[in-house]
Design a protein around this motif. Structure first.
Motif, short mmCIF file in Angstrom:
data_model
loop_
_atom_site.label_atom_id
_atom_site.label_comp_id
_atom_site.label_asym_id
_atom_site.label_seq_id
_atom_site.Cartn_x
_atom_site.Cartn_y
_atom_site.Cartn_z
N THR A 185 -12.68 2.54 3.48
CA THR A 185 -13.39 3.77 3.80
C THR A 185 -13.94 3.91 5.21
OG1 THR A 185 -15.45 2.82 2.92
CG2 THR A 185 -14.09 4.10 1.40
N ARG A 193 -5.86 0.07 8.94
CA ARG A 193 -5.12 0.64 7.81
C ARG A 193 -3.74 1.11 8.27
NH1 ARG A 193 -10.50 2.62 6.45
NH2 ARG A 193 -10.12 4.64 7.46
N SER A 194 -3.72 1.78 9.42
CA SER A 194 -2.43 2.24 9.96
C SER A 194 -1.53 1.06 10.29
CB SER A 194 -2.67 3.08 11.23
OG SER A 194 -3.37 4.25 10.93
N SER A 235 3.18 4.39 0.96
CA SER A 235 2.29 4.44 -0.19
C SER A 235 1.78 3.03 -0.51
CB SER A 235 2.97 5.05 -1.41
OG SER A 235 4.13 4.33 -1.74
N TYR A 255 -0.44 5.14 -4.64
CA TYR A 255 -1.30 6.07 -3.90
C TYR A 255 -0.71 6.26 -2.51
CZ TYR A 255 -5.14 7.78 -1.04
OH TYR A 255 -5.90 8.51 -0.16
N GLN A 256 -0.57 7.51 -2.12
CA GLN A 256 -0.06 7.82 -0.79
C GLN A 256 -1.17 8.45 0.04
OE1 GLN A 256 3.61 9.97 -0.69
NE2 GLN A 256 3.67 10.11 1.53
N PRO A 257 -1.66 7.75 1.07
CA PRO A 257 -2.70 8.32 1.94
C PRO A 257 -2.24 9.63 2.54
CG PRO A 257 -2.43 5.97 2.37
CD PRO A 257 -1.29 6.39 1.49
N ALA A 262 -5.84 7.42 7.38
CA ALA A 262 -6.78 8.10 6.48
C ALA A 262 -7.44 7.10 5.55
CB ALA A 262 -6.05 9.16 5.66
N ARG A 263 -8.58 7.47 5.07
CA ARG A 263 -9.30 6.60 4.14
C ARG A 263 -8.49 6.38 2.87
NH1 ARG A 263 -15.65 7.76 4.48
NH2 ARG A 263 -15.82 7.58 6.74
N TRP A 264 -8.70 5.23 2.31
CA TRP A 264 -8.02 4.90 1.06
C TRP A 264 -8.92 5.13 -0.15
CZ3 TRP A 264 -5.49 -0.36 2.90
CH2 TRP A 264 -4.49 -0.06 3.83
#
Length: 557
Positions: A185, A193-194, A235, A255-257, A262-264
């Motif tokens: 988050t 994350r990226s 994803s 789950y696909q951001p 973007a936040r997970w």
């Protein structure tokens, strides 16, 4: 003795362990990660911050179960540990299992990259950057530059550990780490994350409703990344667990951001809910709050007890009217309404709330000068925010906001019109509407924002904070999905009709009831069916309950 440690408090004091971010992993968690990551008897395994070798013990067992001989395991299992006493215990533990472990006593972040390992597993230390030495910060800077990933000073040591860990992986290698749930988050983890999704062919996460560590209540997530430099992924495979034992259930979801970095946090919502919110924003029926106006923090005094005055204090000191500014009282509970009016201001003054901000102009009155001298006797000028401004007693303030936006929320954010035209402190955000937003639309945004889509979007955009609160920084609040000015205008009459009923429900703290009334007005004017709003409301409720459940465990832990 700490949980999981063979060292006594005399050998490894609690304060020392905390300083280096050492928290010992439950054996069943280490075994799960090792079994997921280690797949062949000749796999080379590294644990970057091995402590007393919980993951290496699990790795040795796993290698042997796959047919690895002891002599091979000795060469295949490597650990790094900065604390010499812990490293010695690690060698002893592995030796008792018949494995002559290779334990390097060093700061992992200062080791030269060595991409010779098939697997990196472990539990990186949790230490905030402000506690690090300049040499450590330099090492982190070099790691960040090597991978092209920005590492913020707001981060913790776990983030550069993740980045440096991949420098030890062979192409196709696997990464299995226990990380703080901040990964999902916080804004500063967006580059990481990226990076993870661009650098691994698959990323899997496991989250837990109940605390994992007996010693601390930090919420954690398992990161299981496969296929280093063997492709990328769009994803995430996700497993939501009640506790560690639930890892064996194998219940996985995809789950696909919504965008890169973007936040997970959307992991905890249904795909139908995410799709519905995306359709609303994609069609322009809902827009970001930043399209309505500019958000900023309220004023920061440095010492509210000195600068915030109630009516009685204002009168006792005999201040002139230009010695103070009218103020919305600190806190946000009184802003869970559609508008803060002059009548509300009067009621706040009667109950003794702080309705003035001490802020004299260039020529303070005699009363103000006496109060400044009184403050200096108290040492108020030595507070950080006071000593860095000149004069110390003039609090920087912006203009009078058009509305207030609450940012610490048990239920969800509220937008409250500033009909009283008062200043506000940093207990909420200030909203200044763009000039093109009509007065009619401005008056209706507070009620229009009380809908299931906005509350659901808040759970996605914000992050859980202490006590299970949902926190929205100004940038995050600006991303909040709210009805567009066009949509608000299309249902203006109906919104005005239900406004008195919504206000009464808010007075009773019946937020669900208020949102249901507003949903009933908005839904016919959107491209979605009622079931879509019901799904978003359900997802928001489940995410809210999860926050509260986490807070419950933190209190009893």
């Amino acid at each position: 003795m700490a949980y999981g440690s063979a060292l006594s408090a005399a050998e490894d004091a609690p304060g020392t362990r905390k300083a280096r971010g050492a928290f010992f992993t439950p054996p069943e968690l280490a075994r799960f990660v090792a079994r997921w990551a280690i797949r062949f008897p000749d796999d080379h395994v590294l644990e970057p911050a091995c402590g007393e070798a919980e993951f290496l013990v699990a790795a040795s067992d796993c290698l042997r179960s796959l047919g690895c001989k002891s002599a091979v395991a000795e060469r295949n299992v490597v650990g790094c540990e900065v604390h010499e006493a812990s490293a010695e215990k690690a060698v002893g533990r592995l030796g008792a299992l018949g494995c002559s472990a290779n334990i390097v006593v060093s700061d992992f972040l200062r080791l030269a990259p060595d991409p010779s390992f098939d697997v990196v597993i472990g539990n990186p230390p949790y230490v905030r950057f402000q506690s690090l030495s300049s040499d450590q910060k330099d090492a982190i800077g070099a790691i960040a530059e090597r991978h092209g990933v920005a590492v913020s000073s707001l981060s913790s040591l776990w983030m550069p550990f993740v980045l440096h860990s991949v420098s030890f992986l062979k192409p196709g290698g696997r990464l299995g780490l226990v990380l703080p749930a901040e990964l999902l988050t916080v804004n500063y983890a967006a580059p990481l994350r990226s990076f993870l999704m661009a650098s691994f062919s698959s990323v899997r996460l496991a989250t837990f409703d109940e605390p994992v560590f007996p010693e601390v209540q930090e919420e954690v997530v398992l990161l299981l990344a496969d296929g280093w430099r063997a492709g990328s992924c769009s994803s995430i495979t996700w497993q939501q667990c009640d506790d560690i034992a639930d890892l064996a259930s194998g219940k996985l979801a995809l789950y696909q951001p919504p965008s890169e970095g973007a936040r997970w946090s959307g992991l905890f919502a249904s795909s139908d809910s995410l799709s519905s919110l995306g359709r609303l924003t994609g069609a322009g029926e809902f827009v970001s709050l930043s399209q309505w106006g500019t958000l900023s923090l309220g004023a920061v005094t440095g010492n509210n007890s000195f600068f915030v005055l109630n009516q009685s204090e204002f009168e006792q000191w005999g201040f002139a009217s230009d010695d103070v500014l009218r103020l919305c009282p600190p806190g946000s509970r009184h802003l869970r309404r559609l508008a803060y009016t002059e009548k509300d201001e009067g009621a706040a003054a009667e109950r003794g709330a702080g309705v003035y901000l001490f802020r004299p102009g260039a020529d303070p009155s005699e009363a103000a000068q006496r109060y400044i001298a009184y403050g200096e006797e108290l040492g108020v000028q030595n507070a950080y925010k006071c000593r860095v401004r000149s004069p110390w007693w003039r609090v920087p303030v912006g203009g009078v906001p058009d509305a207030f936006v609450t940012y610490m929320n048990a239920y969800g954010p509220s937008i409250c019109a500033n009909d009283a035209k008062v200043r506000v402190l940093n207990s909420c955000h200030s909203l200044f509407y763009h000039p093109e937003i009509s007065e009619a639309a401005r008056s209706l945004l507070p009620i229009a924002s009380l809908n299931s889509a906005t509350m659901f979007g808040a759970e996605i955009t914000g992050r859980a904070y202490g006590g299970g609160m949902l926190k929205l920084e100004p940038r995050e609040a600006g991303m909040l999905a709210v009805p567009s000015p066009v949509l608000v205008a299309s249902c203006a009459d109906d919104l005005r009709t239900v406004a008195p009923y919504v206000e009464k429900l808010l007075e009773k703290r019946d937020y669900d009831g208020a949102i249901s009334l507003v949903d009933a007005v908005l839904i016919p004017r959107t491209s979605l069916q009622e079931v879509s709003f019901v799904q978003m409301k359900s997802s928001a409720t489940l995410m809210r309950l999860r926050r509260k459940k986490r807070a419950k465990f933190k209190k009893v832990g």
